[in-house]
Design a protein around this motif. Structure first.
Motif, PDB file in Angstrom:
ATOM      1  N   ASN A  14       0.782  -1.199   0.061  1.00  0.00           N
ATOM      2  CA  ASN A  14      -0.206  -0.064   0.040  1.00  0.00           C
ATOM      3  C   ASN A  14       1.094   1.317  -0.073  1.00  0.00           C
ATOM      4  O   ASN A  14       0.731   2.195  -0.920  1.00  0.00           O
ATOM      5  N   MET A  15       1.852   1.299   0.929  1.00  0.00           N
ATOM      6  CA  MET A  15       2.434   2.663   1.221  1.00  0.00           C
ATOM      7  C   MET A  15       3.636   2.743  -0.160  1.00  0.00           C
ATOM      8  O   MET A  15       3.711   3.818  -0.608  1.00  0.00           O
ATOM      9  N   ASP A  36      10.674  -7.221  -3.216  1.00  0.00           N
ATOM     10  CA  ASP A  36       9.433  -7.875  -2.207  1.00  0.00           C
ATOM     11  C   ASP A  36       8.847  -9.000  -2.407  1.00  0.00           C
ATOM     12  O   ASP A  36       8.772  -9.601  -3.825  1.00  0.00           O
ATOM     13  N   ASN A  74       6.945  -3.188   9.799  1.00  0.00           N
ATOM     14  CA  ASN A  74       7.734  -2.595  10.566  1.00  0.00           C
ATOM     15  C   ASN A  74       8.760  -3.392  11.101  1.00  0.00           C
ATOM     16  O   ASN A  74       9.970  -2.710  11.411  1.00  0.00           O
ATOM     17  N   HIS A  77      12.304  -3.067   9.400  1.00  0.00           N
ATOM     18  CA  HIS A  77      12.722  -1.620   9.067  1.00  0.00           C
ATOM     19  C   HIS A  77      14.117  -1.608   9.399  1.00  0.00           C
ATOM     20  O   HIS A  77      14.861  -1.178   8.571  1.00  0.00           O
ATOM     21  N   GLU A  94      10.241   4.045   5.913  1.00  0.00           N
ATOM     22  CA  GLU A  94       8.924   4.452   6.421  1.00  0.00           C
ATOM     23  C   GLU A  94       8.770   4.633   7.855  1.00  0.00           C
ATOM     24  O   GLU A  94       9.567   3.728   8.524  1.00  0.00           O
ATOM     25  N   LYS A  95       7.807   5.113   8.477  1.00  0.00           N
ATOM     26  CA  LYS A  95       7.641   5.105   9.978  1.00  0.00           C
ATOM     27  C   LYS A  95       7.102   3.867  10.473  1.00  0.00           C
ATOM     28  O   LYS A  95       6.144   3.139   9.563  1.00  0.00           O
ATOM     29  N   HIS A 123       5.828  11.808   7.243  1.00  0.00           N
ATOM     30  CA  HIS A 123       5.949  12.775   5.910  1.00  0.00           C
ATOM     31  C   HIS A 123       4.904  14.028   6.470  1.00  0.00           C
ATOM     32  O   HIS A 123       4.996  15.175   5.839  1.00  0.00           O
TER      33      HIS A 123
END
Ligand SMILES: NC(=O)c1ccc[n+]([C@@H]2O[C@H](COP(=O)([O-])OP(=O)(O)OC[C@H]3O[C@@H](n4cnc5c(N)ncnc54)[C@H](O)[C@@H]3O)[C@@H](O)[C@H]2O)c1
Length: 351
Positions: A14-15, A36, A74, A77, A94-95, A123
């Motif tokens: 999604n992101m 991915d 997450n 990361h 990404e966070k 962001h």
């Protein structure tokens, strides 16, 4: 003019797809590959016309991209970003920056030791609306910042929780959603000295929280509250009120952050500033409202443009790993405060 920066995408969910939609509008950068292991990813890479890898380490080794965007789950990361830093590749991560502070400290150290920049994807800080609010607070337009009220009250549909990890401990709205609000509160109001908190799962009864009430004391003396729930039919959240992402129907007249100081107050995202005409006026005189202006623009695209400059060594990351780690430290302090019933001080993070 220099040739476009070759950016690889690690995690095309999604992101990652949102990042690609903005990336393809930029002249200064281009997508060079996707990594991915998911079942959809090869098809997505083919549609975008770029090489596909199941493993990001093979991508880094074979394609040597100029920079990468990391938008995988997450818990990957930190290890993924460490792999990128080891090959000297700047990262837009990404966070949340990581899941636990211990692993994130390792990333802070690696970023410092290698000198390879990492920009963390909080962001909203790139939104011109927030930049204007930040400028107003820092300019002293509100006087001494005294009271901070933040709301994140929405209803996620029950179907959102059909994915098992979303019901598990640690994966609740604190780390998924309130992290954005807490990051903005730190950005706008300064570092947090201590917190008290109560969390509850009284509505959904899952292993993670669906409600949180947090009290904040900032280093500058301001006091604040953040109340959050993903189980209420309410219109108060950045998502619904800011219009930043069109998938959320806009509630333009509702604020999500209210900042009050000795000389004025500000509602966000409306950017309506309140003040008295006379310095010594009080509650018997009318408050005057000023509509502050800003040039609306897309935060995710602005973040990418900033990342290109960061990767080229022309700018320092607006949100560094250490900075994002301080937001994670705040979340850990809130969790500890909720579990213990005591006031807790966020861990210190050095650059
Ligand atoms: N900035 C924001 O507002 C925002 C919003 C949503 C999500 N996010 C963040 O973006 C990240 C991704 O979230 P999402 O909603 O896109 O999730 P998602 O599940 O839609 O996408 C994750 C993708 O990562 C892939 N993946 C899994 N393991 C991988 C690996 N080892 N290497 C590379 N890819 C791998 C998955 O196959 C999937 O395609 C999360 O960290 C999330 O917190 C940020």
């Amino acid at each position: 003019m220099s040739s476009p920066l070759r950016i690889a995408l690690i995690g095309a969910g999604n992101m990652g797809q949102q990042h690609y939609q903005h990336l393809k509008t930029l002249n200064e950068a281009t997508l060079c590959a996707v990594a991915d292991p998911g079942p959809q990813a090869a098809g997505i890479a083919a549609e975008w016309g770029v090489p596909y890898f199941t493993d990001h380490r093979a991508l880094l080794e074979q394609l040597k991209p100029d920079a990468v965007i990391v938008a995988n789950p997450n818990n990957l990361h930190v290890s993924t970003a460490l792999d990128c830093l080891a090959t000297g590749v700047p990262v837009l991560l990404e966070k949340p920056v990581g899941v636990h502070l211990d692993e994130v400290r390792e990333l802070v150290a690696a970023s410092t030791a290698t000198g390879v920049p990492v920009l963390v994807g909080h962001h909203r800080r790139h939104n011109p609306l927030i930049a204007r609010a930040h400028e107003l607070v820092r300019s002293g337009a509100l006087g001494q910042l005294t009271m901070v009220t933040a709301l994140w009250q929405v209803r996620k549909p029950d179907s959102y929780f059909e994915i098992p990890w979303r019901r598990e401990a640690g994966a609740g709205m604190l780390l998924t959603n309130l992290i954005h609000d807490l990051d903005l509160l730190r950005h706008l109001c300064g570092e947090v000295h201590q917190v008290q908190a109560i969390t509850s799962n009284a509505v959904r009864r899952f292993a993670n929280e669906d409600c949180a009430a947090v009290l904040l004391q900032f280093d500058n003396g301001a006091l604040g509250s953040l109340t959050g729930s993903d189980a209420v039919a309410a219109p108060w959240s950045w998502e619904l009120d800011s219009g930043e992402n069109p998938v959320y129907p806009l509630q333009a007249d509702q604020p999500c952050y209210l900042l009050a100081g000795t000389a004025g107050a500000l509602s966000i995202p409306q950017l309506k500033r309140w003040h008295y005409a006379e310095a010594d006026a009080g509650w018997h005189q009318p408050l005057q409202a000023v509509q502050e202006c800003f040039n609306a623009d897309e935060a995710l695209r602005l973040q990418l443009q900033h990342f290109v400059k960061v990767a080229r060594g022309e700018a320092k990351p607006l949100v560094s790993v250490a900075d994002a780690a301080r937001t994670l430290a705040l979340i850990e302090a809130i969790r500890e405060a909720a579990a213990s019933g005591r006031a807790c001080v966020p861990a210190r993070i050095e650059e």
